[in-house]
Structure formats: structure tokens, C-alpha cells
Write a protein that holds these residues in place. Structure first.
Motif: not given
Length: 304
Positions: A78-79, A107-110, A116-121
Motif C-alpha cells: 500500500l505504501w 495492516l493499519r497497525e503495521a 510512521s504514517s497514518n494509512l487513512q490520511e
């Protein structure tokens, strides 16, 4: 012993790629994590680091990908789908439409720990419109579990049918709310009711009414509810045949599903397309990369 063999394979005069394939594709992910620990304590070196240093191209992507724990592998994909110029919408669709609420939470936690980033954002800033709204809903991982309500199913089916007729922003929102939040068993009932009301399969109705990434994402969710293994077989077939072998997609599905439903995916692939997945990979890939994919795919005798 595996760590020692890998050390020999990686630190010799020439990298023994066959040895890497023999060990890493034939162990479970949990075993690979233990091998990485043993490797670290034996050599004082990081196994993933050594693989990255010694290998290249798609073969490296397979070997390194196998070393990530599943939630971190999803986070990594995703990143990379969002960083840099452009966004790989297909990767976002494939992962977020197919993962369970538990897998999405992990996966959100990982993602947060690793980058050091927020997946939702990140999703919010990289996508737009109803496509973004649907992804944001999925990434919250709030799908209900296992609950069925036949009366509610008829009502939801009517809402979906109206959404395919009206196509307003409000209808798109209702459509994605139902598809992202209702349980799989409930959605099964909804889809059957939809067919009764409209005389049409929901996938066909959505394809007729909508377009773009919103349509692709909604269709992916519906396909995953209907039969997840068939969805991945379809994605693999397209990646192999329609895109001149889209390596990233093939690698991602084989690694991510290898301990979940790859056997069923292979079965669906053969049923649906007449040729085995093993046969198609063998014809389109080459070298050690091909060997690694085939080892992961683990063909039956009739596939050779």
C-alpha cells in the motif's frame, strides 16, 4: 540449519539462487521469521538486507516479499502504491476490497509502525471522490461479522437497485455503505434479492451504471463476497494476459494468498480459463524469477 544454508548461499562467491528458492518458498511465513532471527544471531546481519543487496529485479521482489509478515507485506504494498508520482489504484482496490476486518486492523497497525504514517490520511490525500469515500470506509475495518437479516436484505437490495438507476452522489454513498459495512453472509442474501428484483447480476448492473475506479472498487467488493478465490483467479489471469505479465500483481497475489487460499485460486483458475496457473506462469516468466513463482504456485503433476 536453514539460516546456515542461506548464509552459505548469500555469502559465497556467487549467490546460490536455487538454494534460496528451495528454502524460502517451502517454509511458512512463521518459519521464515524464525529463520531470519537465527540468521541475525548467527551472522550479525539482517537477512532481508542481504537479500536486497545480493538480488535484483523481480526475483528480489519475490524473495524479499516472502520475508515480510503478512500485515507488513500488505502495508508495504500500500505504501509503495501511494508514494512517489502517481498512485497504483489497482493495488489499493485489490488489497482493501479483499481483506477481512481483522486483517485490515493489523495492516493499519503495521503501516503506522513501519512508515510512521497514518494509512487513512495517506489514502485521503492520494485519492478523491466516491472512490476515496469507499476506500476510507473499507480501511476503517468496520464490516459486521456473520449476522443475517432477510427482511433487511430485501430493503438493501432495493437501495442497490435504485443506486444503479439514479446514480446520484447520495445513491453512490448508500451503495458503498451497504457493500463496505454489511457482513458477507448478509450481502449474499442482498445479492440474491437484487437478482430477484432486477433480473440482473449485481456486477453486470454496476458495470452498466458506473465507471472509473469507483466502479472497479465496488465490483471488486462484490466479487470478493461472491467468491474470493475466483476474484483472485480473475486478477491473476488479467495480470498475466491483459497487461503483458504485470509482475507486481502476480507476485503480490501469490505471496499474500500462499497460506490462505492459493490452492482454491489455482483450482478456480483452471476451471475458468482452461489452462493451469502453473502453465501460464511458466510460459510468461523466465529465469530464477520463474522458478520462484512456480515453486510458490506448486503445480500439480497435470500442470507440468
Amino acid at each position: 540449519m536453514d539460516a546456515q544454508m542461506l548464509g552459505g548461499a548469500l555469502q559465497g562467491f556467487e549467490c546460490d539462487k536455487d538454494m534460496l528458492i528451495d528454502i524460502l518458498t517451502q517454509r511458512s511465513n512463521a518459519q521464515r521469521q524464525m529463520i531470519a532471527e537465527a540468521y541475525q544471531s548467527m551472522y550479525g546481519r539482517n537477512l532481508v538486507g542481504d537479500l536486497k543487496e545480493q538480488l535484483s529485479s523481480h526475483f528480489k521482489d519475490v524473495m524479499v516479499g516472502l520475508m515480510y509478515p503478512p500485515p507488513l507485506y500488505d502495508a508495504h504494498e500500500l505504501w509503495h502504491a501511494m508514494k512517489g508520482a502517481g498512485t497504483d489504484e489497482n493495488c489499493l482496490i485489490e488489497i482493501l476490497a479483499s481483506r477481512t476486518s481483522g486483517e485490515i486492523f493489523q495492516l493499519r497497525e503495521a503501516y503506522c509502525l513501519q512508515y510512521s504514517s497514518n494509512l487513512q490520511e495517506d489514502i485521503y490525500s492520494e485519492t478523491s471522490g466516491h472512490f476515496r469515500d469507499t476506500l476510507m470506509n473499507l480501511v476503517q475495518g468496520t464490516r459486521e461479522e456473520g449476522y443475517e437479516n432477510p427482511a433487511m436484505a430485501a430493503q438493501d437490495a432495493m437501495v442497490l437497485w435504485e443506486a444503479c438507476q439514479q446514480r446520484t452522489g447520495e445513491h453512490k454513498t448508500l451503495l458503498q455503505m451497504i457493500l463496505c459495512n454489511k457482513s458477507y453472509p448478509q450481502l449474499w442474501l442482498v445479492f440474491q434479492e437484487f437478482k430477484t428484483i432486477s433480473g440482473q447480476d449485481l456486477v453486470d448492473a454496476i458495470n452498466d451504471c458506473y465507471d472509473g475506479y469507483f466502479q472497479e472498487l465496488i465490483v471488486a467488493i462484490v466479487r470478493c463476497v461472491q467468491d474470493k478465490a475466483s476474484y483472485f483467479a480473475y486478477k491473476l489471469y488479467n495480470a498475466i494476459h491483459d497487461f503483458g505479465f504485470h509482475n507486481k500483481t502476480v507476485i503480490r497475489i501469490l505471496i499474500a494468498r500462499s497460506e490462505i487460499d492459493l490452492l482454491t485460486i489455482r483450482k478456480r483458475y483452471k476451471e475458468r480459463y482452461g489452462k493451469s496457473l502453473f502453465h501460464d506462469i511458466r510460459n510468461f516468466a523466465s529465469g530464477h524469477y520463474k522458478k520462484a513463482l512456480l515453486a510458490l504456485c506448486a503445480g500439480d503433476m497435470e500442470d507440468y
